[in-house]
Design an enzyme around this catalytic site. Structure first.
Site, PDB file in Angstrom:
ATOM      1  NE  ARG A 136      -6.732   4.994  10.959  1.00 20.99           N
ATOM      2  CZ  ARG A 136      -7.763   5.297  10.204  1.00 20.99           C
ATOM      3  NH1 ARG A 136      -7.600   5.458   8.905  1.00 20.99           N
ATOM      4  NH2 ARG A 136      -8.962   5.433  10.709  1.00 20.99           N
ATOM      5  CG  ASP A 187     -11.310   0.019  15.400  1.00 17.48           C
ATOM      6  OD1 ASP A 187     -10.657  -1.044  15.441  1.00 17.48           O
ATOM      7  OD2 ASP A 187     -10.808   1.125  15.639  1.00 17.48           O
ATOM      8  CG  ASP A 195     -12.117  -1.285  18.943  1.00 13.99           C
ATOM      9  OD1 ASP A 195     -11.154  -1.596  19.673  1.00 13.99           O
ATOM     10  OD2 ASP A 195     -12.478  -0.110  18.767  1.00 13.99           O
ATOM     11  CB  THR A 228      -2.181  13.365  11.995  1.00 15.23           C
ATOM     12  OG1 THR A 228      -1.666  12.119  12.509  1.00 15.23           O
ATOM     13  CG2 THR A 228      -1.790  14.510  12.927  1.00 15.23           C
TER      14      THR A 228
HETATM   15  C1  PRP Z   1      -6.458  -0.009  11.482  1.00 10.01           C
HETATM   16  C2  PRP Z   1      -6.290  -1.125  10.478  1.00 10.01           C
HETATM   17  C3  PRP Z   1      -5.096  -0.668   9.693  1.00 10.01           C
HETATM   18  C4  PRP Z   1      -5.249   0.820   9.685  1.00 10.01           C
HETATM   19  C5  PRP Z   1      -5.774   1.235   8.352  1.00 10.01           C
HETATM   20  O1  PRP Z   1      -5.569  -0.156  12.527  1.00 10.01           O
HETATM   21  O2  PRP Z   1      -6.147  -2.376  11.066  1.00 10.01           O
HETATM   22  O3  PRP Z   1      -3.863  -1.059  10.273  1.00 10.01           O
HETATM   23  O4  PRP Z   1      -6.182   1.158  10.709  1.00 10.01           O
HETATM   24  O5  PRP Z   1      -5.813   2.596   8.250  1.00 10.01           O
HETATM   25  P1  PRP Z   1      -4.917   3.434   7.242  1.00 10.01           P
HETATM   26  O6  PRP Z   1      -4.999   2.751   5.928  1.00 10.01           O
HETATM   27  O7  PRP Z   1      -5.582   4.787   7.242  1.00 10.01           O
HETATM   28  O8  PRP Z   1      -3.523   3.502   7.775  1.00 10.01           O
HETATM   29  P2  PRP Z   1      -5.574   0.806  13.800  1.00 10.01           P
HETATM   30  O9  PRP Z   1      -4.623   1.933  13.592  1.00 10.01           O
HETATM   31  O10 PRP Z   1      -6.987   1.179  14.147  1.00 10.01           O
HETATM   32  O11 PRP Z   1      -4.921  -0.077  14.902  1.00 10.01           O
HETATM   33  P3  PRP Z   1      -5.434  -1.439  15.603  1.00 10.01           P
HETATM   34  O12 PRP Z   1      -5.374  -2.521  14.550  1.00 10.01           O
HETATM   35  O13 PRP Z   1      -4.412  -1.617  16.668  1.00 10.01           O
HETATM   36  O14 PRP Z   1      -6.824  -1.237  16.138  1.00 10.01           O
HETATM   37  N1  URA Z   2      -9.315   1.087  10.465  1.00  8.68           N
HETATM   38  C1  URA Z   2     -10.408   0.332  10.744  1.00  8.68           C
HETATM   39  O1  URA Z   2     -10.350  -0.566  11.596  1.00  8.68           O
HETATM   40  N2  URA Z   2     -11.541   0.602  10.094  1.00  8.68           N
HETATM   41  C2  URA Z   2     -11.633   1.573   9.161  1.00  8.68           C
HETATM   42  O2  URA Z   2     -12.711   1.762   8.587  1.00  8.68           O
HETATM   43  C3  URA Z   2     -10.490   2.341   8.898  1.00  8.68           C
HETATM   44  C4  URA Z   2      -9.338   2.067   9.548  1.00  8.68           C
END
Ligand code: PRP
Ligand code: URA
Length: 218
Positions: free
Chosen positions: A113, A209, A212, A117
């Site tokens: 993400r 997160d 993480d 944005t």
């Molecule tokens: C997180 C999560 C989803 C996304 C959800 O991933 O694992 O993929 O955010 O958010 P959304 O519904 O608003 O799209 P992130 O982008 O943080 O990436 P990561 O898994 O690599 O940490």
């Molecule tokens: N992605 C995450 O990992 N946690 C949230 O709460 C939203 C998006």
């Protein structure tokens, strides 16, 4: 299957609220839960959720010879499942689903993400062949704005997938509506529907997160 007022087609939404799931979700959310335990819980929850999501897999007859006589049993029909984790956090759910369907194929969608944005940015995707003939299980622990899951479902549709089931652990109303409105056939499973998004598009109360916490990167 939910008492929440969601202005979308909730016939395609299943909230997996078995007591074991609710118990494990509380431990998962707890900020003092270690990385090791978090990872283990994600696997356990994926098994419980996956069991529910695979409830209506097609079956065919198979002849079995027991030590006493022949009988006609059942086996899963058709091509192997495809499990599609959304990187990174979705990877944490793969082993759980693989423990239910060890021969499943695994594809990947790389999305992050944009921090400003909150729009998903794609950096990778690769899928197994013959997606049109497979049940496709998209896994990602978090459904926040819905942007990432909508993009993943779109990639799968473009690659020919017909039966798509998305499994998340924590969702929020906004993301659920966005996903169910974006595709007329996708089915969504989640273990919890939380209150809302905050100004950084994190789910409240959520679990922080997920990536993480699965990988211990914070
Ligand atoms: C997180 C999560 C989803 C996304 C959800 O991933 O694992 O993929 O955010 O958010 P959304 O519904 O608003 O799209 P992130 O982008 O943080 O990436 P990561 O898994 O690599 O940490
Ligand atoms: N992605 C995450 O990992 N946690 C949230 O709460 C939203 C998006």
């Amino acid at each position: 299957m939910t008492n929440l007022q969601l202005d979308c087609d909730t016939s395609r939404l299943t909230v997996v609220d078995h007591p074991l799931v609710q118990h494990k979700m509380s431990v998962l959310r707890d900020k003092s839960t270690s990385t090791k335990d978090f990872r283990q819980l994600v696997t356990e929850l994926s098994i419980l959720e996956g069991y529910e999501a695979l409830r209506d897999l097609p079956l065919e007859d198979v002849e079995v010879e027991t030590p006493l006589e022949k009988m006609v049993g059942k086996r899963i029909a058709g091509k192997k499942l495809a499990i599609i984790p959304i990187l990174r956090a979705g990877l944490g759910m793969v082993d759980g689903i693989l423990s239910l369907a060890p021969s499943a194929r695994v594809g990947h969608v790389g999305l992050y993400r944009d921090p400003v944005t909150h729009e998903p940015v794609e950096y990778y995707h690769k899928f197994p062949p013959y997606l049109d003939a497979r049940t496709c299980i998209v896994v990602d622990p978090m459904l926040a704005t819905g942007g990432s899951l909508v993009a993943a479902v779109q990639f799968l549709r473009e690659a020919g997938a017909k039966d798509i089931r998305a499994l998340t652990l924590v969702s929020c109303p906004e993301g659920i509506k966005t996903v169910l409105d974006s595709d007329p056939n996708v089915r969504l499973y989640t273990c919890a529907i939380d209150r809302q998004l905050n100004e950084r598009a994190y789910i409240l109360p959520g679990l922080g997160d997920a990536g993480d916490r699965v990988y211990g990167t914070r």
